[in-house]
Write an enzyme that holds these catalytic residues in place. Structure first.
Site, PDB file in Angstrom:
ATOM      1  CG  ASP A 157      -1.686   1.514   1.647  1.00 13.41           C
ATOM      2  OD1 ASP A 157      -1.903   1.414   0.755  1.00 13.41           O
ATOM      3  OD2 ASP A 157      -1.531   1.735   2.476  1.00 13.41           O
TER       4      ASP A 157
ATOM      5  CG  ASP B 181      -1.881   2.869   5.794  1.00 17.95           C
ATOM      6  OD1 ASP B 181      -2.853   3.744   7.222  1.00 17.95           O
ATOM      7  OD2 ASP B 181      -2.502   2.744   5.025  1.00 17.95           O
TER       8      ASP B 181
ATOM      9  CG  ASP C 299      -1.385   7.784   0.129  1.00 17.71           C
ATOM     10  OD1 ASP C 299      -2.026   7.835  -1.009  1.00 17.71           O
ATOM     11  OD2 ASP C 299      -0.576   9.136   0.030  1.00 17.71           O
TER      12      ASP C 299
HETATM   13  O1  LIG Z   1      -3.512   3.944   1.372  1.00 11.72           O
HETATM   14  P1  LIG Z   1      -3.533   4.065  -0.354  1.00 11.72           P
HETATM   15  O2  LIG Z   1      -2.800   3.922  -0.728  1.00 11.72           O
HETATM   16  O3  LIG Z   1      -4.463   2.850  -0.437  1.00 11.72           O
HETATM   17  O4  LIG Z   1      -4.465   5.997  -0.056  1.00 11.72           O
HETATM   18  C1  LIG Z   1      -5.633   5.507  -0.229  1.00 11.72           C
HETATM   19  C2  LIG Z   1      -5.799   7.606   0.135  1.00 11.72           C
HETATM   20  O5  LIG Z   1      -5.387   8.047  -0.946  1.00 11.72           O
HETATM   21  C3  LIG Z   1      -5.807   7.316   1.177  1.00 11.72           C
HETATM   22  O6  LIG Z   1      -6.517   8.189   2.003  1.00 11.72           O
HETATM   23 MG   LIG Z   2      -3.013   3.024   2.987  1.00 10.57          MG
END
Ligand SMILES: O=P(O)(O)OC[C@H](O)CO
Ligand SMILES: [Mg+2]
Length: 239
Positions: free
Chosen positions: A12, A178, A14
């Site tokens: 992942d 996360d 962010d």
């Molecule tokens: O955690 P990610 O990388 O899937 O990003 C999700 C959104 O852009 C932020 O919550």
């Molecule tokens: Mg994330």
């Protein structure tokens, strides 16, 4: 944690590779403050990891702003504030060491992120080397990603894009996440999930993860059958 051997790793982004969730939180707090409302981690837990429009719908619904702004209007306002912040994104602790280690040991790695392609470019522009080690990147606006996390779409698409990906059993994939939605998406895809949650996220949201770490610096690749980190070199002077 099961004793198993994985062969591929899906990250992942962010909140896991990049310290960007704080930007979303700050901007969403600012938007709500204008309407006399507060943003809290119970709402954050429902939004993080999702595609932008899906997170926006949750935000508008849960804060009662349906008569004041649309999800699309919220995204326009939010992204105008995020645009200057994204290029300052820093790596989370342990990311550089782990990615360089896996790459050096020829472990196939990729990214599956709910963020859209344009924002991916803004967020990663300071870290091009680290992100160049990824075999491929799947973003939330990818045509194959019909539904965002917790749907398994993005992790199944990410798995299929490795060499021979379509014939690799899902339990050969280790996902780092996360967010509760991300862990659920990994499990819905039949994969293993290591969760590295923000300490402010209630522990009730850790359920479903196969392993929970305070930081990527605590990850031991050997626990998952991946090449171990080299033993620290101790230079013991000869007597
Ligand atoms: O955690 P990610 O990388 O899937 O990003 C999700 C959104 O852009 C932020 O919550
Ligand atoms: Mg994330």
């Amino acid at each position: 944690m099961p004793t198993t051997t994985v062969t591929h790793v899906i990250f992942d982004m962010d909140g896991l590779l990049l310290d960007t969730e704080k930007f979303y939180t700050m901007v969403q707090e600012n938007i709500l403050a204008k309407h006399g409302k507060t943003f809290d981690w119970s709402l954050k837990a429902k939004m993080m990891g999702k595609k932008a429009i899906e997170a926006a719908r949750v935000f508008i619904q849960e804060t009662g702003l349906t008569d004041i702004m649309t999800p699309e209007g919220f995204l326009i306002e939010r992204e105008a504030m995020l645009r200057d912040l994204f290029p300052t994104s820093e790596l989370m602790p342990g990311v550089e060491t782990l990615i360089k280690h896996l790459h050096a040991n020829k472990v196939p790695i990729c990214i599956a992120t709910g963020t859209q392609k344009f924002h991916f470019g803004l967020k990663t522009q300071k870290h091009k080397e680290i992100f160049s080690f990824m075999h491929h990147i799947v973003t939330g606006d990818d045509p194959e990603v019909k539904n965002g996390k917790p749907s398994p779409d993005i992790f199944l698409a990410a798995a299929n894009r490795f060499e021979g990906g379509g014939s690799i059993h899902p339990t050969k994939f280790l996902v780092f996440e996360d967010a509760p939605s991300g862990v659920a998406a990994a499990k819905n895809a039949g994969m293993w999930a290591v969760m590295v949650p923000d300490p402010r996220l209630d522990v009730s949201h850790h359920k479903g993860a196969d392993q929970v770490l305070n930081s990527l610096t605590d990850f031991n690749p050997a626990d998952w059958g991946l090449p171990p980190f080299p033993r620290p070199f101790i230079n013991i002077p000869s007597i």
